[in-house]
Design an enzyme around this catalytic site. Structure first.
Site, mmCIF file in Angstrom:
data_model
loop_
_atom_site.group_PDB
_atom_site.id
_atom_site.type_symbol
_atom_site.label_atom_id
_atom_site.label_comp_id
_atom_site.label_asym_id
_atom_site.label_seq_id
_atom_site.Cartn_x
_atom_site.Cartn_y
_atom_site.Cartn_z
ATOM 1 N N HIS A 43 49.857 34.650 41.753
ATOM 2 C CA HIS A 43 48.424 35.528 41.577
ATOM 3 C C HIS A 43 48.083 35.193 40.055
ATOM 4 O O HIS A 43 48.277 36.113 39.349
ATOM 5 C CB HIS A 43 48.515 36.849 42.245
ATOM 6 C CG HIS A 43 47.002 37.452 42.377
ATOM 7 N ND1 HIS A 43 46.667 38.380 43.303
ATOM 8 C CD2 HIS A 43 45.906 37.091 41.485
ATOM 9 C CE1 HIS A 43 45.592 38.712 43.254
ATOM 10 N NE2 HIS A 43 44.930 37.858 42.035
ATOM 11 N N GLU A 70 46.989 32.897 45.326
ATOM 12 C CA GLU A 70 46.134 33.680 45.635
ATOM 13 C C GLU A 70 45.281 34.044 44.244
ATOM 14 O O GLU A 70 45.839 33.997 43.146
ATOM 15 C CB GLU A 70 46.603 35.064 46.270
ATOM 16 C CG GLU A 70 47.472 35.761 45.455
ATOM 17 C CD GLU A 70 48.284 37.051 46.119
ATOM 18 O OE1 GLU A 70 48.436 37.156 47.416
ATOM 19 O OE2 GLU A 70 48.722 37.940 45.402
ATOM 20 N N HIS A 192 50.510 43.826 50.578
ATOM 21 C CA HIS A 192 50.252 44.974 49.467
ATOM 22 C C HIS A 192 50.953 46.161 49.910
ATOM 23 O O HIS A 192 50.752 46.696 51.036
ATOM 24 C CB HIS A 192 48.839 45.251 49.143
ATOM 25 C CG HIS A 192 48.460 45.565 47.822
ATOM 26 N ND1 HIS A 192 48.596 46.610 46.994
ATOM 27 C CD2 HIS A 192 47.914 44.538 47.157
ATOM 28 C CE1 HIS A 192 48.436 46.103 45.790
ATOM 29 N NE2 HIS A 192 47.925 45.277 45.834
#
Ligand code: PXP
Length: 239
Positions: A43, A70, A192
């Site tokens: 990320h 991401e 998450h």
């Protein structure tokens, strides 16, 4: 079986804290794959405080499982990075500049036009697209209208309520969102705050869960249990 994609941002944060190349991300990614993970997630954020843009180019050369990038697709630098590296999947996350971590999904209705356009940019480049969303039926329907291949369900609320002992309440909106996604032909990812305690219940109850992306808890567990053992323990939760 649900795939495990390991987010290696935390290892980059540790490396950056000393300005050297320890831990070595390339070695870590290769090890994580060898220990049984099905994918590597990164990320990159514009301030490069963990994964650097240059890391993505180096990782692309060695990742042999699914490579998932991401991030915030409203940054042109991010779009260019993804197109240049042709990952298996791009996950679109609406995080603001300097945000500590992702804390909400895309509003796929409010941003329908923008998302439709950016999804087609990535799909035309041959990259699978996933949109990070809250477990809300309207957001799943909105995601479908963008042309995305998958949604990633934002699991922070599940993890929090699970930890408080409310498993059934915690999972209910995710079952409803996943059922809608299945009905519409959207693939389902999730991520998450998933961890060794809450992962099994989640994966057993979400129909058609294709992939989970896990970083923080897995890397924390690896400090105590070792990376090899930890990757295998997470994989076992998904069986
Ligand atoms: N999915 C998305 C979109 C994320 O932003 C993150 C955190 O970078 C994760 C999954 C992984 O979350 P965690 O680090 O809590 O496992």
């Amino acid at each position: 079986m649900t795939k495990l994609s390991v987010n290696i941002n935390k290892l980059a944060t540790l490396r950056n804290s000393r300005g050297s190349n320890n831990p070595n991300l390339i070695k870590a990614a290769k090890d994580i794959e060898r220990f049984g993970a099905d994918g590597i997630t990164v990320h990159p954020r514009p301030d490069e405080r963990h994964i650097r843009y240059s890391d993505v180019y180096e990782l692309k050369k060695i990742v042999t499982t699914e490579f998932n990038i991401e991030g915030n697709c409203t940054e042109q630098k991010f779009v260019d990075l993804v197109i240049a590296n042709q990952p298996t999947q791009v996950t679109l996350v609406p995080d603001a500049l300097g945000q500590l971590t992702s804390n909400h999904g895309w509003n796929t209705i409010e941003h329908a036009g923008y998302l439709k356009n950016i999804v087609s940019v990535f799909k035309n480049a041959g990259i699978r697209v996933s949109i990070f969303v809250d477990p809300v039926i309207e957001m799943i329907e909105g995601a479908k209208a963008t042309g995305t291949d998958r949604v990633e369900l934002y699991t922070e609320s599940y993890a929090k309520q699970f930890a408080e002992g409310n498993k059934q309440t915690a999972i209910a909106p995710f079952i409803a969102a996943a059922t809608k996604a299945n009905e519409l032909g959207l693939g389902i990812n999730a991520g998450h705050d998933l961890d060794l305690q809450n992962l099994k219940y989640f994966s057993e109850n979400i129909p058609g869960l294709l992939e989970v992306s896990i970083g923080h808890a897995l890397i924390c567990d690896a400090v105590n249990l070792g990376l090899e053992n930890t990757v295998q323990l997470y994989k076992r939760q998904l069986k």
